[in-house]
Design an enzyme around this catalytic site. Sequence first.
Site, mmCIF file in Angstrom:
data_model
loop_
_atom_site.group_PDB
_atom_site.id
_atom_site.type_symbol
_atom_site.label_atom_id
_atom_site.label_comp_id
_atom_site.label_asym_id
_atom_site.label_seq_id
_atom_site.Cartn_x
_atom_site.Cartn_y
_atom_site.Cartn_z
ATOM 1 N N CYS A 140 13.626 10.490 6.649
ATOM 2 C CA CYS A 140 13.650 9.996 8.028
ATOM 3 C C CYS A 140 15.050 10.102 8.626
ATOM 4 C CB CYS A 140 13.147 8.559 8.080
ATOM 5 S SG CYS A 140 13.880 7.519 6.833
ATOM 6 N N LYS A 186 0.840 -1.191 0.000
ATOM 7 C CA LYS A 186 0.000 0.000 0.000
ATOM 8 C C LYS A 186 0.879 1.247 0.000
ATOM 9 C CE LYS A 186 -1.777 2.639 3.148
ATOM 10 N NZ LYS A 186 -1.684 3.967 2.513
ATOM 11 N N GLU A 199 10.638 15.149 15.340
ATOM 12 C CA GLU A 199 10.897 15.086 13.905
ATOM 13 C C GLU A 199 9.980 16.107 13.205
ATOM 14 O OE1 GLU A 199 9.650 11.464 11.768
ATOM 15 O OE2 GLU A 199 11.634 11.465 10.857
ATOM 16 N N GLU A 249 10.583 0.739 10.058
ATOM 17 C CA GLU A 249 11.575 1.788 9.810
ATOM 18 C C GLU A 249 10.871 3.110 10.073
ATOM 19 O OE1 GLU A 249 13.255 4.648 8.539
ATOM 20 O OE2 GLU A 249 13.175 3.915 6.471
HETATM 21 P P1 NDP Z 1 2.220 7.690 8.568
HETATM 22 O O1 NDP Z 1 3.114 6.890 9.436
HETATM 23 O O2 NDP Z 1 0.816 7.890 9.019
HETATM 24 O O3 NDP Z 1 2.135 7.038 7.107
HETATM 25 C C1 NDP Z 1 2.960 6.008 6.595
HETATM 26 C C2 NDP Z 1 2.113 4.973 5.883
HETATM 27 O O4 NDP Z 1 1.305 4.245 6.811
HETATM 28 C C3 NDP Z 1 1.128 5.567 4.883
HETATM 29 O O5 NDP Z 1 0.992 4.683 3.805
HETATM 30 C C4 NDP Z 1 -0.127 5.644 5.706
HETATM 31 O O6 NDP Z 1 -1.277 5.769 4.937
HETATM 32 C C5 NDP Z 1 -0.076 4.342 6.475
HETATM 33 N N1 NDP Z 1 -0.843 4.296 7.699
HETATM 34 C C6 NDP Z 1 -1.371 5.312 8.435
HETATM 35 N N2 NDP Z 1 -1.985 4.836 9.539
HETATM 36 C C7 NDP Z 1 -1.845 3.491 9.506
HETATM 37 C C8 NDP Z 1 -2.250 2.420 10.374
HETATM 38 N N3 NDP Z 1 -2.889 2.672 11.511
HETATM 39 N N4 NDP Z 1 -1.918 1.157 10.044
HETATM 40 C C9 NDP Z 1 -1.214 0.892 8.926
HETATM 41 N N5 NDP Z 1 -0.816 1.854 8.062
HETATM 42 C C10 NDP Z 1 -1.117 3.133 8.345
HETATM 43 O O7 NDP Z 1 2.887 9.063 8.264
HETATM 44 P P2 NDP Z 1 2.164 10.424 7.813
HETATM 45 O O8 NDP Z 1 2.124 10.455 6.357
HETATM 46 O O9 NDP Z 1 0.877 10.629 8.545
HETATM 47 O O10 NDP Z 1 3.182 11.504 8.351
HETATM 48 C C11 NDP Z 1 3.156 11.895 9.728
HETATM 49 C C12 NDP Z 1 4.547 12.147 10.231
HETATM 50 O O11 NDP Z 1 5.283 10.936 10.195
HETATM 51 C C13 NDP Z 1 5.355 13.097 9.378
HETATM 52 O O12 NDP Z 1 5.113 14.412 9.725
HETATM 53 C C14 NDP Z 1 6.752 12.666 9.667
HETATM 54 O O13 NDP Z 1 7.224 13.308 10.820
HETATM 55 C C15 NDP Z 1 6.633 11.199 9.926
HETATM 56 N N6 NDP Z 1 7.016 10.370 8.765
HETATM 57 C C16 NDP Z 1 8.160 9.685 8.859
HETATM 58 C C17 NDP Z 1 8.587 8.903 7.805
HETATM 59 C C18 NDP Z 1 9.844 8.143 7.885
HETATM 60 O O14 NDP Z 1 10.293 7.615 6.883
HETATM 61 N N7 NDP Z 1 10.445 8.050 9.036
HETATM 62 C C19 NDP Z 1 7.833 8.815 6.561
HETATM 63 C C20 NDP Z 1 6.589 9.548 6.574
HETATM 64 C C21 NDP Z 1 6.228 10.283 7.649
HETATM 65 P P3 NDP Z 1 -1.748 7.263 4.560
HETATM 66 O O15 NDP Z 1 -0.744 7.828 3.627
HETATM 67 O O16 NDP Z 1 -3.027 7.074 3.901
HETATM 68 O O17 NDP Z 1 -1.870 8.013 5.845
#
Ligand code: NDP
Length: 478
Positions: free
Chosen positions: A292, A184, A389, A258
């Site tokens: 990240c 996904k 972050e 991760e």
């Molecule tokens: P999320 O952790 O919510 O999103 C990552 C993925 O997980 C997306 O595909 C998301 O779908 C999906 N997801 C969300 N909720 C669930 C759940 N309960 N169970 C399984 N999958 C889920 O990150 P966000 O995009 O909301 O970003 C929020 C913050 O996270 C950012 O501001 C940043 O600080 C951090 N972040 C860190 C990353 C990293 O690589 N360390 C990457 C991205 C974000 P959907 O896109 O539909 O929400």
Amino acid sequence: MPTFDYAPAPESRSIVDIQPSYGLFIGGEMVDPIDGTRFKSVNPATEEVLSEVVAAGPQDVDRAVDAARAAYAGAWSRLSGRDRGKYLYRLARIVQERSRELAVLESIDNGKPIRESRDVDVPLVAAHFFYYAGWADKLGYAGFGPDPRPLGVAAQVIPWNFPLLMLAWKIAPALACGNTVVLKPAETTPLTALAFADICQQADLPPGVVNIITGAGDTGRTLVEHPGVDKVAFTGSTEVGRQIARSVAGTRKKVTLELGGKAANVVFDDAPLDQAIEGIVNGIFFNQGHVCCAGSRLLVQESVADELLAGLKRRLGTLRLGDPLDKNTDIGAINSAEQLDKIRMLSEVGETEGAERWSPPCELPERGFWFPPTVFTGVSQSHRIAREEIFGPVLSVLTFRTPTEAIEKANNTPYGLSAGVWTDKGSRILWMAQQLRAGVVWANTFNRFDPTSPFGGYKESGYGREGGRHGLGAYLDV
Ligand code: NDP
């Protein structure tokens, strides 16, 4: 200010063919949803609606997991490693052939500068498939026993910051080890994953080996909690990572997480400062800071802090922010309105807590989501901008006097994904690398990625490793 102006050099978007709507890629074909709804995907640089995609519902998830199971039990598990490798090489070569199209599509959907998607993301995507293609027939020599077995069906949930690259990090090792996958992509960046579905068809990959279901957090949750899944691989926020760890606890599912980071980039007084400045810029302003492992905390030795900051500010004045498809652009759009709000909120908190905020003169486009490169000085360890972050182009600067103080400050974080060290002394690099609690330590460079090198974190940055030989272990029954 730039020493001279560049004429615009926009990459043509005519190479991409974005359909008005997409289905789900299940069992080797694009299918309509059973119980999914539809939502719009927008270009973050213009707010233009790009396409309508499916938010897969529980029955769609069932269908995708069933397709992956059937493919696992059928064609894929009967193939030799050598034959799996052939498919992976084929995927890698098609990614190379279609690299320009994929780079343009990634920049349109994500907002990142074409220079990055073209020169970093897409070449690394191909490199990952090539690398793991090479392992597919050599798993018996990878250090996991003479005949390591795959796990089965892998549920893979990825974020929006490197959509296609994270897909490659997840799919290439899974397939090389003999698993099938349901992936996904993030809600805001589904388009390159859907283009990859087309690549799977072009490569004649057996139906159901790769399934791609779009959607938001609910779809992700339904997928990782699905009883038909044997392995969960997630990249994203620490908060969602925690939920996933809780939801799979007590099941037989194997998990890699991760998660976030708040990396220290440590500059000693003997470092080559001009090089360090380039490394700092690459560390935090690469990909708008949506990384990240970004070097979001600069720790600079007090004796060179003034000189370094003056040079850094001069350099930031030359960065070009704007149209992601312009080949001169250094800083593109913030990926979503929601992320922009978060960056704004934490930057305001930084000011309220007493840190000094600075940005170069920088005109922001009227439409779309934008944030100027920003530096906070006078930051102390207790400030939220030094602890949380931000995931945007915002650098927090702290100083130190001795190497021991640098280590204490660098390790004073709940995260532990990456760190950088800038010094002339090899012995100091080795000493620092031993003391830093971070999965990756870069020396006199930053944000360098290679498929042969394992990547992953300590503490709240998650567990498990992706990439390299270690990345195979996450997809084998060992
Ligand atoms: P999320 O952790 O919510 O999103 C990552 C993925 O997980 C997306 O595909 C998301 O779908 C999906 N997801 C969300 N909720 C669930 C759940 N309960 N169970 C399984 N999958 C889920 O990150 P966000 O995009 O909301 O970003 C929020 C913050 O996270 C950012 O501001 C940043 O600080 C951090 N972040 C860190 C990353 C990293 O690589 N360390 C990457 C991205 C974000 P959907 O896109 O539909 O929400």
